[in-house]
Design an enzyme around this catalytic site. Sequence first.
Site, short mmCIF file in Angstrom:
data_model
loop_
_atom_site.label_atom_id
_atom_site.label_comp_id
_atom_site.label_asym_id
_atom_site.label_seq_id
_atom_site.Cartn_x
_atom_site.Cartn_y
_atom_site.Cartn_z
N ARG A 43 -0.16 81.81 -48.79
CA ARG A 43 1.10 82.06 -48.06
C ARG A 43 1.39 83.55 -47.93
NH1 ARG A 43 4.77 78.61 -51.62
NH2 ARG A 43 6.51 79.40 -50.37
N ARG A 100 8.14 83.29 -37.26
CA ARG A 100 7.14 83.63 -38.26
C ARG A 100 5.87 84.20 -37.65
NH1 ARG A 100 8.68 80.14 -42.69
NH2 ARG A 100 7.38 80.33 -44.52
N ARG A 142 10.11 79.06 -59.97
CA ARG A 142 11.33 78.48 -59.42
C ARG A 142 11.45 76.97 -59.63
NH1 ARG A 142 11.01 80.06 -52.96
NH2 ARG A 142 9.17 78.89 -52.40
P1 AMP Z 1 9.45 77.95 -45.94
O1 AMP Z 1 10.33 76.91 -46.53
O2 AMP Z 1 10.14 78.82 -44.94
O3 AMP Z 1 8.69 78.74 -46.96
O4 AMP Z 1 8.34 77.16 -45.09
C1 AMP Z 1 7.44 76.26 -45.72
C2 AMP Z 1 6.25 75.98 -44.82
O5 AMP Z 1 6.69 75.38 -43.59
C3 AMP Z 1 5.45 77.19 -44.39
O6 AMP Z 1 4.48 77.58 -45.36
C4 AMP Z 1 4.79 76.67 -43.13
O7 AMP Z 1 3.73 75.79 -43.41
C5 AMP Z 1 5.90 75.84 -42.53
N1 AMP Z 1 6.77 76.65 -41.64
C6 AMP Z 1 8.10 76.91 -41.81
N2 AMP Z 1 8.58 77.66 -40.83
C7 AMP Z 1 7.54 77.91 -39.99
C8 AMP Z 1 7.39 78.64 -38.79
N3 AMP Z 1 8.43 79.31 -38.24
N4 AMP Z 1 6.16 78.67 -38.22
C9 AMP Z 1 5.11 78.01 -38.75
N5 AMP Z 1 5.17 77.31 -39.88
C10 AMP Z 1 6.38 77.25 -40.51
#
Ligand code: AMP
Length: 184
Positions: free
Chosen positions: A142, A88, A127
Site C-alpha cells: 500500500r 488516489r 490499530r
Molecule cells: P482506504 O480505506 O482509503 O485505505 O482504502 C482501502 C482500499 O480500498 C485501498 O487499498 C484500495 O484497494 C481501495 N480504494 C479506496 N479508495 C480508492 C480509490 N480512490 N482508488 C482506488 N482504490 C481505492
Amino acid sequence: MNIILFGPPGAGKGTQAKLLQDEFNIPHLSTGNIFRSAIKNETPLGVKVKSILDNGELVPDETVVELVADELKKEKYKDGYILDGFPRTVAQAEAFDSFLEENNDSLDAFIYLSVPEEELVKRILSRGEGRSDDTKEKVKTRLEVYRNETKPVMDFYADQNKVQEIDGLGSIEEIFGRIKSALK
Ligand code: AMP
C-alpha cells in the site's frame, strides 16, 4: 464546502474526516469504507473488488470514479463533503475536476496530512481494526502504491495552488486544530 483530505495510509484521514464532519456538519465520503461495506455485504461491487483490497492494490479508476460521481449526486452532499481516500490517482483527480466543472462546483481545500513512513507502519500495524490489508506485507504494497500512484495527485493540486500541508504528528486534537486553522 468541498474538502479533500489527502495523505498516505495510516495518516489519520478517517479519524480527522469524522471530526470535520461533526464540526462543519458536512458528510464524510470514504471510498475505502464503501468498498469494505460492499465486500461485507457481498454485493456485485464487493465481489469485484475483494481481492484487490485484500492485496492492497487500487480498484480501477473507472469503477471508483463512477461510484463517487453517483454517490455525490445524493441530496446529503448538496452543501459539501469531505473526501477521504479519493482521488488516489491523477486520472481520478482529472475526472473529479471535470465532475466539479460539470456541476458548476469547485474544490475549497486540499489538506495533505504529512506523516513519516516509519510512523505510518507503526500506526497501521497497531490499530487493530481487523482489516485484511493491515498486515506487514500488505502495508508495504500500500505504501508503494501510495508513492507511485497516489502521491503525484498532490502535484496536480499544487499546480492549482490548493495544497495545504498539515503536520500529521501529534495528538488527534492537535492535528484537528491545525486542520481547522488551515480551513479558516
Ligand atoms: P482506504 O480505506 O482509503 O485505505 O482504502 C482501502 C482500499 O480500498 C485501498 O487499498 C484500495 O484497494 C481501495 N480504494 C479506496 N479508495 C480508492 C480509490 N480512490 N482508488 C482506488 N482504490 C481505492
